[in-house]
Design a protein around this motif. Structure first.
Motif, mmCIF file in Angstrom:
data_model
loop_
_atom_site.group_PDB
_atom_site.id
_atom_site.type_symbol
_atom_site.label_atom_id
_atom_site.label_comp_id
_atom_site.label_asym_id
_atom_site.label_seq_id
_atom_site.Cartn_x
_atom_site.Cartn_y
_atom_site.Cartn_z
ATOM 1 N N SER A 147 40.067 30.777 54.998
ATOM 2 C CA SER A 147 39.991 31.883 54.032
ATOM 3 C C SER A 147 38.904 32.850 54.462
ATOM 4 N N PRO A 148 39.181 34.149 54.380
ATOM 5 C CA PRO A 148 38.161 35.132 54.756
ATOM 6 C C PRO A 148 37.015 35.145 53.747
ATOM 7 N N ASP A 149 35.844 35.524 54.202
ATOM 8 C CA ASP A 149 34.671 35.643 53.335
ATOM 9 C C ASP A 149 34.780 36.943 52.544
ATOM 10 N N LEU A 150 34.963 36.824 51.247
ATOM 11 C CA LEU A 150 35.102 38.001 50.389
ATOM 12 C C LEU A 150 33.844 38.241 49.546
ATOM 13 N N SER A 151 32.734 37.583 49.900
ATOM 14 C CA SER A 151 31.518 37.696 49.096
ATOM 15 C C SER A 151 30.975 39.130 49.046
ATOM 16 N N ALA A 152 31.251 39.943 50.041
ATOM 17 C CA ALA A 152 30.777 41.331 50.050
ATOM 18 C C ALA A 152 31.836 42.314 49.540
ATOM 19 N N ALA A 153 32.964 41.791 49.103
ATOM 20 C CA ALA A 153 34.057 42.666 48.646
ATOM 21 C C ALA A 153 33.644 43.423 47.386
ATOM 22 N N GLU A 154 33.921 44.702 47.375
ATOM 23 C CA GLU A 154 33.661 45.557 46.214
ATOM 24 C C GLU A 154 35.015 45.914 45.603
ATOM 25 N N PHE A 155 35.400 45.135 44.593
ATOM 26 C CA PHE A 155 36.706 45.305 43.964
ATOM 27 C C PHE A 155 36.676 46.439 42.954
ATOM 28 N N HIS A 156 37.767 47.218 42.922
ATOM 29 C CA HIS A 156 37.899 48.346 41.997
ATOM 30 C C HIS A 156 39.287 48.332 41.382
ATOM 31 N N LYS A 157 39.347 48.709 40.104
ATOM 32 C CA LYS A 157 40.631 48.889 39.423
ATOM 33 C C LYS A 157 41.090 50.323 39.632
ATOM 34 N N SER A 158 42.374 50.520 39.545
ATOM 35 C CA SER A 158 42.926 51.862 39.618
ATOM 36 C C SER A 158 42.451 52.683 38.426
ATOM 37 N N SER A 159 42.217 53.953 38.650
ATOM 38 C CA SER A 159 41.858 54.843 37.539
ATOM 39 C C SER A 159 43.029 54.993 36.576
ATOM 40 N N ARG A 160 44.219 54.626 37.004
ATOM 41 C CA ARG A 160 45.406 54.716 36.154
ATOM 42 C C ARG A 160 45.638 53.455 35.322
ATOM 43 N N SER A 161 44.730 52.486 35.422
ATOM 44 C CA SER A 161 44.918 51.232 34.703
ATOM 45 C C SER A 161 44.651 51.360 33.210
ATOM 46 N N GLY A 162 44.001 52.425 32.798
ATOM 47 C CA GLY A 162 43.698 52.621 31.392
ATOM 48 C C GLY A 162 42.596 51.708 30.885
ATOM 49 N N GLY A 163 41.867 51.076 31.776
ATOM 50 C CA GLY A 163 40.761 50.221 31.383
ATOM 51 C C GLY A 163 41.164 48.871 30.842
ATOM 52 N N ALA A 211 42.454 35.533 46.001
ATOM 53 C CA ALA A 211 42.766 36.921 46.339
ATOM 54 C C ALA A 211 43.765 36.920 47.488
ATOM 55 N N LEU A 212 44.634 37.890 47.475
ATOM 56 C CA LEU A 212 45.535 38.113 48.603
ATOM 57 C C LEU A 212 44.832 39.036 49.579
ATOM 58 N N THR A 213 45.049 38.826 50.859
ATOM 59 C CA THR A 213 44.440 39.704 51.861
ATOM 60 C C THR A 213 45.515 40.267 52.780
ATOM 61 N N PHE A 214 45.283 41.494 53.189
ATOM 62 C CA PHE A 214 46.222 42.233 54.028
ATOM 63 C C PHE A 214 45.457 42.983 55.101
ATOM 64 N N SER A 215 46.137 43.270 56.188
ATOM 65 C CA SER A 215 45.545 44.178 57.165
ATOM 66 C C SER A 215 45.614 45.581 56.566
ATOM 67 N N PRO A 216 44.729 46.473 56.970
ATOM 68 C CA PRO A 216 44.812 47.847 56.468
ATOM 69 C C PRO A 216 46.173 48.488 56.762
ATOM 70 N N THR A 217 46.775 48.183 57.898
ATOM 71 C CA THR A 217 48.089 48.748 58.228
ATOM 72 C C THR A 217 49.150 48.252 57.257
ATOM 73 N N ALA A 218 49.158 46.946 56.984
ATOM 74 C CA ALA A 218 50.136 46.399 56.038
ATOM 75 C C ALA A 218 49.933 46.989 54.651
ATOM 76 N N TRP A 219 48.680 47.123 54.220
ATOM 77 C CA TRP A 219 48.392 47.700 52.900
ATOM 78 C C TRP A 219 48.860 49.155 52.830
#
Length: 66
Positions: A3-19, A46-54
Motif C-alpha cells: 500500500s502506498p504511504d498516504l500520510s502526506a495526502a491532502e484530501f479535498h472535497k469537490s466544491s460541488r459537494s454542497g458540504g 483509499a483507491l489510488t490511481f496514476s495521474p494519467t488514469a485519473w
C-alpha cells in the motif's frame, strides 16, 4: 501488493459537494499518485490511481462516456 504511504495526502472535497458527508475526497499532492477516499470514513481505505488514469477518468466523466 504494498500500500502506498498516504500520510502526506491532502484530501479535498469537490466544491460541488454542497458540504455534505456523502462525498468522495481526492488528494492530488502526491508525486505520481492520485488518492480517492470516502469522506464518511477518512481513516478507511483509499483507491489510488496514476495521474494519467485519473485524468482519463475525468475526461470520460466530463464527456459523459463513463
Amino acid at each position: 501488493m504494498i500500500s502506498p504511504d498516504l500520510s502526506a495526502a491532502e484530501f479535498h472535497k469537490s466544491s460541488r459537494s454542497g458540504g455534505g458527508d456523502n462525498c468522495v475526497e481526492v488528494a492530488m499532492n502526491l508525486p505520481g499518485l492520485v488518492a480517492v477516499r470516502d469522506s464518511k470514513d477518512p481513516s478507511g481505505p483509499a483507491l489510488t490511481f496514476s495521474p494519467t488514469a485519473w485524468n482519463n477518468f475525468l475526461t470520460g466523466i466530463r464527456s459523459e462516456e463513463v
